[in-house]
Design a protein around this motif. Structure first.
Motif, PDB file in Angstrom:
ATOM      1  N   THR A 110       0.851  -1.194   0.000  1.00 54.46           N
ATOM      2  CA  THR A 110       0.000   0.000   0.000  1.00 54.46           C
ATOM      3  C   THR A 110       0.886   1.244   0.000  1.00 54.46           C
ATOM      4  O   THR A 110       2.051   1.183  -0.372  1.00 54.46           O
ATOM      5  CB  THR A 110      -0.925   0.008   1.226  1.00 54.46           C
ATOM      6  N   ALA A 111       0.334   2.365   0.443  1.00 53.99           N
ATOM      7  CA  ALA A 111       1.099   3.609   0.493  1.00 53.99           C
ATOM      8  C   ALA A 111       2.324   3.425   1.380  1.00 53.99           C
ATOM      9  O   ALA A 111       2.266   2.727   2.393  1.00 53.99           O
ATOM     10  CB  ALA A 111       0.225   4.740   1.023  1.00 53.99           C
ATOM     11  N   PHE A 123      -4.314  -3.715  -3.259  1.00 56.57           N
ATOM     12  CA  PHE A 123      -5.243  -3.654  -2.125  1.00 56.57           C
ATOM     13  C   PHE A 123      -5.054  -2.343  -1.378  1.00 56.57           C
ATOM     14  O   PHE A 123      -4.065  -1.616  -1.560  1.00 56.57           O
ATOM     15  CB  PHE A 123      -5.015  -4.840  -1.181  1.00 56.57           C
ATOM     16  N   SER A 124      -6.030  -2.061  -0.507  1.00 56.08           N
ATOM     17  CA  SER A 124      -5.972  -0.915   0.398  1.00 56.08           C
ATOM     18  C   SER A 124      -6.749  -1.267   1.653  1.00 56.08           C
ATOM     19  O   SER A 124      -7.757  -1.989   1.593  1.00 56.08           O
ATOM     20  CB  SER A 124      -6.552   0.338  -0.260  1.00 56.08           C
ATOM     21  N   TYR A 125      -6.279  -0.743   2.778  1.00 53.71           N
ATOM     22  CA  TYR A 125      -6.824  -1.152   4.077  1.00 53.71           C
ATOM     23  C   TYR A 125      -7.186   0.066   4.908  1.00 53.71           C
ATOM     24  O   TYR A 125      -6.462   1.065   4.946  1.00 53.71           O
ATOM     25  CB  TYR A 125      -5.791  -1.992   4.829  1.00 53.71           C
ATOM     26  N   PRO A 164      -5.257   4.856  -1.344  1.00 56.55           N
ATOM     27  CA  PRO A 164      -5.566   4.510   0.046  1.00 56.55           C
ATOM     28  C   PRO A 164      -7.011   4.755   0.449  1.00 56.55           C
ATOM     29  O   PRO A 164      -7.512   4.104   1.366  1.00 56.55           O
ATOM     30  CB  PRO A 164      -4.608   5.408   0.846  1.00 56.55           C
ATOM     31  N   ASP A 165      -7.704   5.678  -0.217  1.00 54.39           N
ATOM     32  CA  ASP A 165      -9.105   5.928   0.122  1.00 54.39           C
ATOM     33  C   ASP A 165     -10.055   4.927  -0.536  1.00 54.39           C
ATOM     34  O   ASP A 165     -11.273   5.025  -0.373  1.00 54.39           O
ATOM     35  CB  ASP A 165      -9.513   7.356  -0.253  1.00 54.39           C
ATOM     36  N   GLN A 166      -9.496   3.979  -1.299  1.00 58.10           N
ATOM     37  CA  GLN A 166     -10.260   2.894  -1.917  1.00 58.10           C
ATOM     38  C   GLN A 166     -11.328   3.415  -2.881  1.00 58.10           C
ATOM     39  O   GLN A 166     -12.422   2.862  -2.981  1.00 58.10           O
ATOM     40  CB  GLN A 166     -10.889   2.002  -0.838  1.00 58.10           C
ATOM     41  N   ARG A 167     -10.969   4.462  -3.593  1.00 57.87           N
ATOM     42  CA  ARG A 167     -11.908   5.033  -4.557  1.00 57.87           C
ATOM     43  C   ARG A 167     -11.462   4.844  -6.004  1.00 57.87           C
ATOM     44  O   ARG A 167     -12.292   4.928  -6.898  1.00 57.87           O
ATOM     45  CB  ARG A 167     -12.101   6.529  -4.281  1.00 57.87           C
TER      46      ARG A 167
END
Length: 752
Positions: free
Chosen positions: A132-133, A193-195, A250-253
């Motif tokens: 992720t980031a 992915f992002s969490y 990261p904002d899952q958009r």
């Protein structure tokens, strides 16, 4: 022989005179030395201030420096590297292999500190991995049974026996058991992915080559206090088959899939309505895209090419909505093999296949560092949390570098030119130094502050110069000595009035008064000079017998009732004018009909309040200059038949013009450096508008507001000192010109 008899108690006259002369000479010499020392110390103090400001400012323009610290051969070299990094102190670095094994190494001696292998179900293998980031230091493993395991890296800090001990460990963000993301059991390929604490999103390619999105939303059970996850999934429409790199914000958009020279941007905010938002055509002549990365804050995409070009894209509002657009590019770099961005700032690093390492900053468009190291065939890179360390995987070694890059966001172009910031529709001059978010990018353009300083000074001088010069002319040339002896000291005493009082009155009393009676203010600007001219003309037409009834000494005071009446009358008819011409609300009329923003604390308020503070300075110097014009010049003009008005305009004012110019420059220097009035009487908004109904932020007010909250040694802190240096140069320039002109005036008339 005759003897001279000296009477007791008497002394020769020559001896007395000689004693007085010696004492006078001693005093004159002492005064000369004292004045010389005092003037020299003032000059030295100015030089010390000047050089101290330069000393504080200089580091923000220094280039970055990257120096090698340690190279460590890592284990498990047969497996590709997924992620590298270090702790905040740069004492421990780590390597995450593509199969999930994490090894931690001590930087001091290069020894293996610890090694972790994530728990996987029996007979299950890792088929993909993703990170992720950078700021999250988290990765996920896609498994062959349709599950995924999320792992984070942490560093514990303790002080046993007063000695710092850093303990690395893994954290399992969604539990040690893998999460099922594909109900059919298909292996997970090309994972992204992002969490977050209540939502996890996975994008992957299944065994059939189809791209899918799986989202888990968690809700805490009120009874067991455990998080229960609900899974939803959908196919990505029009997804490419052969994807080289995939990223999720990261904002899952948003989801980015790179295939060749195209980047597919998907809107994944709602799983039930996935759509292809945009396809970025990143093709460049004789260049191929070899990597994509998200800049800190995940608002920008960095696209790197094998030709040594890196391009930045971010979303801009346009006719077709908010779409990604190419904003800037960095050229003349070596071919890019790997790219890494910092945790929180807009810096990023690239390395070439031959080991040429470059450090760049997007917003300031600076290439901060470029040097070739022994980094053959480099792999992944990663910054440490404080961005003062960089780990590069190359030559089957982890190479850690010390990075000195304290002020990358500052450059001459960022300070004085328009900059295109993330989220802005176009390049702009912006000052916005702080925010409550770590994703925030400081915007440190000095142009709005310099503009606001000149705007405030302009309106103050527009108000003060005509009144002060006209008052000085009348007081010095026409006013009777008795009244002048009262008026001049009174106006000069006004200069001692604290500006904080003027600012307080301007902000809390004058600003609401002007807003409520704006039509009356406009009428007053027209009626007052008209009434004064009409009164003067009427007085000139009165019979001589009537004029003699009022003593000549007090003729100047006859205008006081006229001024008071015109002021009262203008404010009295203000409501009627507002109803008749502005539909009962002047502010709404200006805003809605004219399209002009109206702030209660605006340039008009500042011009009146600061002009009131500047008037005594200009009046005093200009009045002295006019009054000191030798009388024989004006008497000679009158004797030759010139009228008093002709004598004033063609003799007195021309002779006194250097002094008047000096007075105006001194007033301008005072207006440029004013702090408290503009601090309290404006909205302190750093905008670049000349409208008299809008506020501004000046250099001096900005320093007063933001210096207490700036961290010592930070870019913000040093740029504030740069603002002080600019203000110092402004005021020194104006005051120097004024002093030179005034000195020439004295030299010119000293012998008359």
């Amino acid at each position: 022989m005759e003897s001279q008899v000296i009477q007791p108690g008497s002394a020769p006259q020559s001896m007395l005179k000689g004693g007085r002369s010696s004492r006078r000479a001693f005093k004159d010499k002492a005064a000369q030395i004292g004045v010389t020392i005092g003037g020299t110390m003032v000059f030295v103090a100015l030089l010390l201030i000047f050089f101290y400001l330069l000393y504080v400012i200089k580091p923000i323009f220094d280039s970055a420096d990257v120096t090698p610290v340690k190279s460590v051969s890592y284990q498990h070299a047969e497996v590709a590297t997924l992620m590298v990094g270090a702790d905040e102190q740069n004492e421990v670095m780590y390597r995450v292999a593509a199969d999930g094994q994490v090894d931690f190494y001590t930087v001091a001696d290069g020894s293996l500190l610890s090694s972790f292998t994530p728990p996987l179900p029996a007979g299950v293998s890792v088929t993909s991995a993703a990170i992720t980031a950078p700021s999250e230091q988290r990765f996920a493993l896609g498994l062959s049974n349709g599950q995924a395991l999320i792992v984070g890296i942490e560093f514990g800090l303790s002080y046993p026996n007063n000695k710092r001990l850093i303990t690395p460990k893994l954290r399992y963000s969604a539990g040690e058991a893998p999460i099922t993301i594909d109900e059919s059991g298909s292996a997970i390929h090309h994972l992204a992915f992002s969490y977050s604490n209540d939502k996890i999103s996975f994008a992957y390619q299944d065994d059939n080559g189809a791209w899918r999105l799986s989202r888990l939303e968690g809700q805490e059970n009120m009874m067991t206090e455990e998080v229960e996850w609900t899974t939803t999934g959908a196919l990505l429409p029009d997804a490419p088959k052969k994807v080289a790199h995939q990223l999720m914000t990261p904002d899952q958009r948003q989801l980015m899939l790179q295939m060749g020279n195209k980047v597919f941007i998907y809107n994944i905010r709602d799983v039930e309505s996935l759509d292809l938002m945009q396809v970025i055509d990143a093709e460049k002549e004789k260049s191929k895209v070899n990597n994509i990365a998200l800049l800190a804050g995940a608002s920008s995409i960095l696209v790197s090419y094998d030709s040594g070009v890196v391009t930045q894209y971010f979303q801009v509002n346009g006719p077709k909505g908010r779409l990604y657009k190419e904003i800037r590019e960095f050229t003349d770099l070596a071919p890019v093999a790997s790219i890494a961005s910092e945790f929180y700032r807009k810096s990023f690093a690239v390395v070439s296949p031959e080991g040429e390492l470059s450090l760049l900053y997007t917003t300031s468009e600076r290439e901060l560092f470029d040097e070739k190291f022994d980094l053959k065939n480099p792999g992944v890179m990663g910054f440490s949390p404080r961005s003062n360390g960089l780990v590069v995987e190359a030559n089957k070694q982890l190479n850690i570098f010390h990075v000195e890059n304290s002020h990358p966001e500052v450059s001459w172009s960022a300070l004085w030119n328009k900059v295109w910031y993330e989220g802005y529709p176009e390049p702009k001059f912006v000052w916005q130094s702080t925010s409550g978010s770590d994703d925030f990018e400081a915007k440190l353009s000095l142009m709005p502050l310099a503009y606001g300083t000149m705007k405030a000074a302009f309106y103050a001088m527009l108000f003060a110069v005509p009144l002060a010069i006209a008052g000085a002319i009348y007081t010095a040339y026409f006013m009777s000595p008795k009244v002048r002896g009262i008026v001049k000291p009174t106006i000069e005493i006004m200069e001692a009035l604290p500006t904080v009082i003027l600012g307080f009155l301007a902000g809390l009393w004058l600003a609401p008064l002007i807003e409520e009676h704006l039509p009356g203010i406009l009428v007053l600007l027209v009626l007052l000079p008209t009434a004064i001219l009409v009164s003067a003309y009427s007085w000139s037409k009165l019979p001589g017998t009537w004029k003699q009834r009022l003593p000549e000494v007090y003729q100047e005071l006859m205008l006081i009732p006229v001024i008071c009446f015109v002021g009262w009358f203008s404010f009295a008819i203000s409501p009627m004018i507002e109803v008749a011409l502005f539909d009962g609300n002047t502010r709404q009329f200006i805003t809605n009909e004219l399209g002009i923003t109206f702030d209660q604390r605006n340039a008009l308020v500042v011009g009146i309040a600061m002009g009131f503070a500047v008037i005594p300075t200009i009046f005093s110097i200009a009045e002295d200059a006019i009054f000191s014009v030798p009388r024989h010049l004006s008497n000679g003009s009158l004797a030759l038949g010139a009228t008093p008005w002709q004598t004033l305009t063609r003799v007195v004012l021309l002779t006194a013009s250097p002094g008047i110019f000096s007075a105006v420059m001194m007033g301008l220097g005072r207006a440029v450096g004013e702090t408290m009035i503009v601090l309290m009487a404006t909205g302190n908004t750093a905008i670049m508008e000349w409208s008299v109904f809008e506020g501004m932020r000046t250099l001096a007010a900005n320093i007063a507001v933001e210096m207490p909250e700036s961290a010592i040694g930070s870019s913000h802190y040093r740029v504030l000192f740069l603002a002080a240096f600019v203000l110092f140069v402004f005021t020194f320039f104006f005051n120097t010109i004024a002093e030179v002109v005034r000195q020439r005036l004295r030299d010119r008339y000293s012998s008359l």
